[in-house]
Design an enzyme around this catalytic site. Structure first.
Site, mmCIF file in Angstrom:
data_model
loop_
_atom_site.group_PDB
_atom_site.id
_atom_site.type_symbol
_atom_site.label_atom_id
_atom_site.label_comp_id
_atom_site.label_asym_id
_atom_site.label_seq_id
_atom_site.Cartn_x
_atom_site.Cartn_y
_atom_site.Cartn_z
ATOM 1 N N THR B 153 0.800 -1.355 0.054
ATOM 2 C CA THR B 153 -0.111 -0.071 0.043
ATOM 3 C C THR B 153 0.983 1.214 -0.054
ATOM 4 O O THR B 153 1.336 1.837 -1.096
ATOM 5 C CB THR B 153 -1.043 0.058 1.282
ATOM 6 O OG1 THR B 153 -0.308 -0.215 2.432
ATOM 7 C CG2 THR B 153 -2.037 -1.206 1.020
ATOM 8 N N THR B 190 0.556 -9.039 12.832
ATOM 9 C CA THR B 190 1.407 -7.988 11.950
ATOM 10 C C THR B 190 0.388 -7.230 11.062
ATOM 11 O O THR B 190 -0.848 -7.743 11.252
ATOM 12 C CB THR B 190 2.438 -8.498 11.588
ATOM 13 O OG1 THR B 190 2.977 -7.700 10.531
ATOM 14 C CG2 THR B 190 1.763 -9.644 10.390
ATOM 15 N N ASN B 401 0.772 10.978 5.644
ATOM 16 C CA ASN B 401 -0.626 10.603 6.199
ATOM 17 C C ASN B 401 -1.646 11.747 6.015
ATOM 18 O O ASN B 401 -2.624 11.711 6.335
ATOM 19 C CB ASN B 401 -0.470 10.279 7.745
ATOM 20 C CG ASN B 401 0.147 8.872 7.863
ATOM 21 O OD1 ASN B 401 -0.545 8.083 7.267
ATOM 22 N ND2 ASN B 401 1.243 8.603 8.218
ATOM 23 N N SER B 406 -5.901 11.175 -0.990
ATOM 24 C CA SER B 406 -6.518 12.434 -1.995
ATOM 25 C C SER B 406 -5.669 11.969 -3.248
ATOM 26 O O SER B 406 -4.872 11.070 -3.433
ATOM 27 C CB SER B 406 -6.027 13.618 -1.394
ATOM 28 O OG SER B 406 -4.481 13.739 -0.989
#
Lengths: 406, 406
Positions: B153, B190, B401, B406
């Site tokens: 990610t 995890t 973050n 966005s």
């Protein structure tokens, strides 16, 4: 830049309290970094202090001196915390008290020392001691703003609150100041805060009033979750405005004083958050419907400490999944997530553990744009509630703390 | 940019494990965001999962399916965490398993689902399901790098570890991948990690091996203290390389497997910290001389979570007072600060609770300039020790973050 209205109110003088200050060049030149408080004889004084095991030398000594009786003087320096300084630090704090006691003609134990600033460096004790006489020479009643300014470190604004109130036809004043912007997650105490009233209150009740109101104010704020080594909060009742001493909780005046003090303490605590390092938003996290206050508090702090929630709020991003995650890892046992409701301002974002059906990103974004944000959580398992105040996490928090000392 | 060497090693294939992937456009176009693992019949599989009360729908279902027996398939999507999604989220995770089971000719319970990405949005289930057949069609043994890349990610680099080892003359392989960069403070699990070996190990021992090594690896890292809703770690033993099944801890091969697995798991966990959001330094916090492991761990995490310590390290500022403060507020009872020693690398900064006499700012600064930093604390009250790994807090953590979504 602090968030919202942080302006100093009219700082009413408190009969029996005088304040002096001087430039002692503890760390920076050309600033009044040494502040002295003088209290009238007969004043009752109470203090609460940090629970940090590495508490600073002045905290050790203030606690010991308070046990010996009521102090007549406080001496406060900024620029150096005198923490992590071992035996030399203790000797320096004691030397400061001894010198001020000698100059003022009181016992050493009638002086409480306070320090705030960088941890782990020794106080420049000679310069500090040389500033004591000039500070004493400047003592005056109307100097609360000087004191609020004198105790600042990374604060961008002096912090004060002041109210007047009448009890049995006598006009009393309650005035206080606080400082702090980083290393803020007070635990049974605060950074530095000094509140004085000229109402007559017994020593036991001064201690009780302080403990009660600290738990509603300074013990409910966090900037970065770091509990300082130097947190101290002092309440002084000089009794100099006259009237019969309040000696019992059942005295109706006790409730009236508690009410005023709670407002003053909450304002002083919230000012610290509004001036939190790098803060651009003031955040109220209110948790209700809990089985007990502790679990409400745990969840409120879990949200208030989450770097992911704080950066999302900085970005005005209604990324509410991060709020759910923070609720979920707060460690509250047997939480039934399907009973949990979450609101951002008046907008319900989470209903019964999932996205609220009528929630829209636009509505969430509109709330997030505001500079005062309220996150409200209903746990749906009881009637307890608690509230914690915090601020967002911005580039400037990193900048301020990466640059501090340099 | 990740810190230090995070390169992928040669990813040895594991006999009995095949991997497929496809572009399902869960959130972003043109990336293989859907990964499938297929295990040979007879493989023993164990899992540990997040303790977050708001755990994701796929976590609920994976736990339930594991109770029913050994799975034959894992299906993993990125871009959407399917957490905070209520009953629809559960139905979507179940539908994913059902469709894959139908296509592959196995029971629904033989499929474990995993999701990672944004919390609080519903999965695009139609696009996801349409990707299953293409992913199945691409199954092959030599695709561990594809899998490591597919599950990323905010990771900047795929994460893998692989070793080969011989037991009683048989050559075995242990290969694993992990992902995660933010919302990292695993609790008994995890972010996502999958480790497979072709050694023959009983189901009970697979579970025991996983639990033991997770506590030495993924349960000892933190990036931001935020425990995710989706943390999962899966260990697979296919047994396809042959040999007699290991069924007892007293089998000498058990210790050998534990040794290899510990190295692989530690590497996979540390890779997450090295790729922590905005990380510029890799920090080892080693606490020794404790009365028990728990207090060593509490103090190590207190240091590792302190935003003030993390920003000081980002700035290469040996502001060690912040380390003392974090030790002091860790909540360890009856800590005698005068017995505490602290080192930065080989430089002793704190001796018996105060500044070490021969400490110089220059020596501290030289340590802080390094990209790999070790903070070592001796509590001087016992023989327990523990170690936690973390990274610094930089502008880029806030940027990543504040911008995510966005």
């Amino acid at each position: 830049m602090a968030v919202g209205d942080v302006s100093m109110p009219q700082m009413h003088v408190v009969k029996g309290v005088k304040i002096g200050s001087a430039e002692a060049y503890v760390r920076y030149q050309n600033r009044r970094d040494l502040v002295i408080f003088e209290f009238a004889e007969g004043s009752n004084v109470a203090g609460v202090f940090t629970q940090n095991a590495f508490c600073a030398a002045p905290v050790h000594i203030s606690k010991a001196h308070l046990l010996a009786g009521n102090p007549r003087y406080l001496v406060i320096n900024t620029g150096n915390a005198n923490a992590g300084t071992g035996k030399i630090g203790m000797a320096n704090a004691e030397a400061t008290c001894a010198k001020l006691a000698e100059l003022a003609g009181v016992q050493n134990t009638e002086v409480l020392p306070f320090s705030t600033g960088v941890i782990g460096e020794q106080l420049p004790i000679e310069r500090l001691v040389q500033g004591l006489q000039p500070a004493l020479d400047s003592l005056q009643e109307d100097a609360w703003l000087d004191a609020a300014t004198g105790i600042m470190t990374t604060d961008t604004t002096p912090k004060g609150a002041s109210e007047q109130f009448e009890l049995d036809g006598v006009l009393y004043t309650m005035t206080g100041i606080s400082k702090g912007a980083g290393m803020i997650r007070p635990n049974m105490a605060t950074m530095l805060s000094y509140v004085a009233t000229d109402a007559p209150i017994s020593r036991e009740l001064v201690q009780q009033l302080l403990k009660t109101t600290v738990n509603l104010s300074f013990n409910r704020i966090t900037v970065d979750g770091d509990t300082s080594t130097n947190d101290s909060c002092i309440l002084i009742a000089t009794g100099q405005a006259g009237g019969v001493e309040i000696t019992s909780e059942t005295d109706s005046r006790y409730a009236a004083v508690l009410d005023v003090l709670t407002r003053v303490m909450k304002r002083l605590a919230q000012l610290i958050v509004r001036d939190g390092e790098g803060a651009t938003k003031f955040i109220t996290v209110a948790v209700e419907g809990g089985a007990d206050t502790q679990e409400c508090c745990d969840i409120a702090y879990s949200i208030a400490h989450s770097p992911l929630v704080k950066t999302a709020i900085f970005a005005s991003d209604p990324n509410w999944g991060r709020i759910l995650a923070a609720i979920g890892y707060a460690g509250v046992p047997n939480l039934d997530v399907e009973k949990i409701q979450v609101w951002l301002g008046d907008v319900q974002i989470c209903k019964d553990g999932g996205a609220a059906a009528d929630y829209t990103e636009a509505a969430g974004a509109a709330e997030m744009e505001k500079s005062e944000i309220t996150i409200r959580v209903d746990l749906g398992r009881g009637s307890a509630q608690d509230t914690v105040y915090t601020c967002d996490l911005s580039y400037d928090y990193v900048k301020i703390n990466a640059d501090y000392r340099s």
